[in-house]
Design an enzyme around this catalytic site. Structure first.
Site, mmCIF file in Angstrom:
data_model
loop_
_atom_site.group_PDB
_atom_site.id
_atom_site.type_symbol
_atom_site.label_atom_id
_atom_site.label_comp_id
_atom_site.label_asym_id
_atom_site.label_seq_id
_atom_site.Cartn_x
_atom_site.Cartn_y
_atom_site.Cartn_z
ATOM 1 N N HIS A 1 20.927 100.848 -10.408
ATOM 2 C CA HIS A 1 22.289 100.976 -9.876
ATOM 3 C C HIS A 1 23.354 100.651 -10.925
ATOM 4 O O HIS A 1 24.513 101.019 -10.773
ATOM 5 C CB HIS A 1 22.483 100.116 -8.618
ATOM 6 C CG HIS A 1 22.604 98.643 -8.853
ATOM 7 N ND1 HIS A 1 21.666 97.735 -8.423
ATOM 8 C CD2 HIS A 1 23.564 97.905 -9.445
ATOM 9 C CE1 HIS A 1 22.050 96.510 -8.736
ATOM 10 N NE2 HIS A 1 23.207 96.590 -9.363
ATOM 11 N N ASP B 1 15.021 100.176 -7.475
ATOM 12 C CA ASP B 1 16.214 99.848 -8.265
ATOM 13 C C ASP B 1 15.803 99.292 -9.629
ATOM 14 O O ASP B 1 15.925 98.100 -9.908
ATOM 15 C CB ASP B 1 17.072 98.844 -7.496
ATOM 16 C CG ASP B 1 18.448 98.660 -8.110
ATOM 17 O OD1 ASP B 1 18.825 99.465 -8.982
ATOM 18 O OD2 ASP B 1 19.151 97.712 -7.700
ATOM 19 N N GLY C 1 27.771 90.871 -11.140
ATOM 20 C CA GLY C 1 27.623 90.614 -12.562
ATOM 21 C C GLY C 1 26.224 90.185 -12.943
ATOM 22 O O GLY C 1 25.832 90.262 -14.106
ATOM 23 N N SER D 1 23.570 91.639 -11.571
ATOM 24 C CA SER D 1 22.715 92.801 -11.391
ATOM 25 C C SER D 1 21.941 93.150 -12.647
ATOM 26 O O SER D 1 22.464 93.096 -13.760
ATOM 27 C CB SER D 1 23.566 94.016 -11.005
ATOM 28 O OG SER D 1 23.919 93.962 -9.663
ATOM 29 N N GLY D 2 20.690 93.533 -12.456
ATOM 30 C CA GLY D 2 19.867 93.946 -13.577
ATOM 31 C C GLY D 2 19.196 92.812 -14.308
ATOM 32 O O GLY D 2 18.284 93.031 -15.107
#
Length: 336
Positions: free
Chosen positions: A77, A125, A219, A221-222
């Site tokens: 995403h 994801d 922030g 994310s990932g």
């Protein structure tokens, strides 16, 4: 990791730098910190695989992890509105401002989102980013271990998440310093019940049910969720989404379950694959308490691309750092 001989240290350092050791011999080790860290600000070298992924001209967009000298793992995403030419990755970074003496950076040569990523359900994801050139391993930059297919992270397993995301839902920007937080694994059934459905076998959840203030935030994310096996750190999940507010006491955070993707990851790097390690726990308590943690603090740029995601099976909506919350919708933490 302590080595008694100075000569051994030098030899190992040369091998790390050259990248000639296989990943399973390098991954998941923290040479500058042999302790289980706990608390708020991280220190340099605590999480040497942590990556800050920036959108050129806008700043920190998402987190990621170094998995080999040529590849970074992150969330799909994060790259729905970001191209290869817009992406630069920072390794060995602690602070988003000021000096980072152990830092280096690379641009991306390609970004590979999982072909079955579904933005409406947030399933699969996961993304891979190939670096424009290899990075050299140091005490501050090295790869994380990944869980082998079939690994089990039972409810209650102690896990750590790291990132530069917001400290509180109401914050307008993320943390300047890399943050760390311990949260336990939550069973898939409890997580699915909390969200009212939509948690798939490709997801893994963690958090303190019925306790607010301990969660991933925009922030983050990932970035990674990790558990420790002896001296190795193994990445169980990739930060994906959480409740409509970071401190929602009823909803755990959800992560892409990395062990589901061993074959997919290896298909792009057969000549030098990541270090995959089997992880199994049988912990059954799902809501342990702790007194040494607080909400993560990632950094977010208000002008960068992000979205407000809903709980699984709901539509996505645009997100800025100041969000008007719609009842019963939940925020997908694409960084900003």
């Amino acid at each position: 990791m302590k080595i008694s001989s100075a000569l051994s240290v030098a030899a190992i350092t040369l091998l790390y730098t050259a990248g000639s050791l296989c990943q399973s011999e390098v991954c998941g080790r923290v040479p500058l910190s042999d302790r289980v860290v706990g608390g708020e600000n991280a220190t340099a070298g605590d999480w040497p695989w942590q990556v800050s992924i920036h959108v050129i001209g806008f700043g920190h967009n998402c987190g990621g992890t170094l998995i080999t000298k040529d590849w970074v793992l992150s969330a799909a995403h994060c790259f729905q509105s970001v191209g290869v030419s817009d992406t630069v990755m920072y390794f060995g970074r602690l602070s988003q401002s000021g000096s980072n003496p152990h830092e280096t950076n690379r641009t991306a040569s390609r970004i590979i989102n999982h072909p079955n990523y579904d933005p409406s359900t947030i399933d699969n994801d996961i993304a891979l980013i190939e670096l424009s050139s290899s990075v050299a391993f140091t005490d501050y930059i090295r790869p994380v271990c990944l869980p082998a297919a079939g690994s089990v992270f039972a409810a209650g397993t102690e896990s750590w998440v790291t990132g530069w995301g917001k400290l509180q839902s109401e914050d307008t920007q993320g943390s300047d310093i890399l943050q760390e937080l311990m949260i336990p694994i939550v069973s898939s059934s409890d997580c699915d019940k909390a969200y009212g459905g939509g948690i798939t076998s490709n997801m893994i959840c963690a958090g303190f049910l019925n306790q607010g203030g301990k969660s991933i935030c925009p922030g983050d994310s990932g970035g990674p969720m990790l558990s420790r096996k002896d001296s190795l750190w193994i990445q169980s999940g990739i930060s994906s989404f959480t409740g409509r507010k970071c401190d929602d006491p009823k909803l755990p955070s959800a992560f892409a379950r990395v062990s589901q993707y061993q074959d997919w990851i290896k298909s792009f790097m057969d000549s030098n694959p990541p270090g995959f390690v089997e992880f199994n726990t049988d912990v059954q308590h799902s809501t342990p308490t702790t007194t040494t943690t607080r909400t993560l603090t990632p950094s977010i740029n208000a002008t960068s691309n992000s979205h407000l995601g809903s709980a699984p099976n709901l539509l996505l909506f645009p997100l800025s750092l100041t969000v008007s919350i719609i009842p019963f919708t939940f925020s997908l933490f694409l960084s900003s």
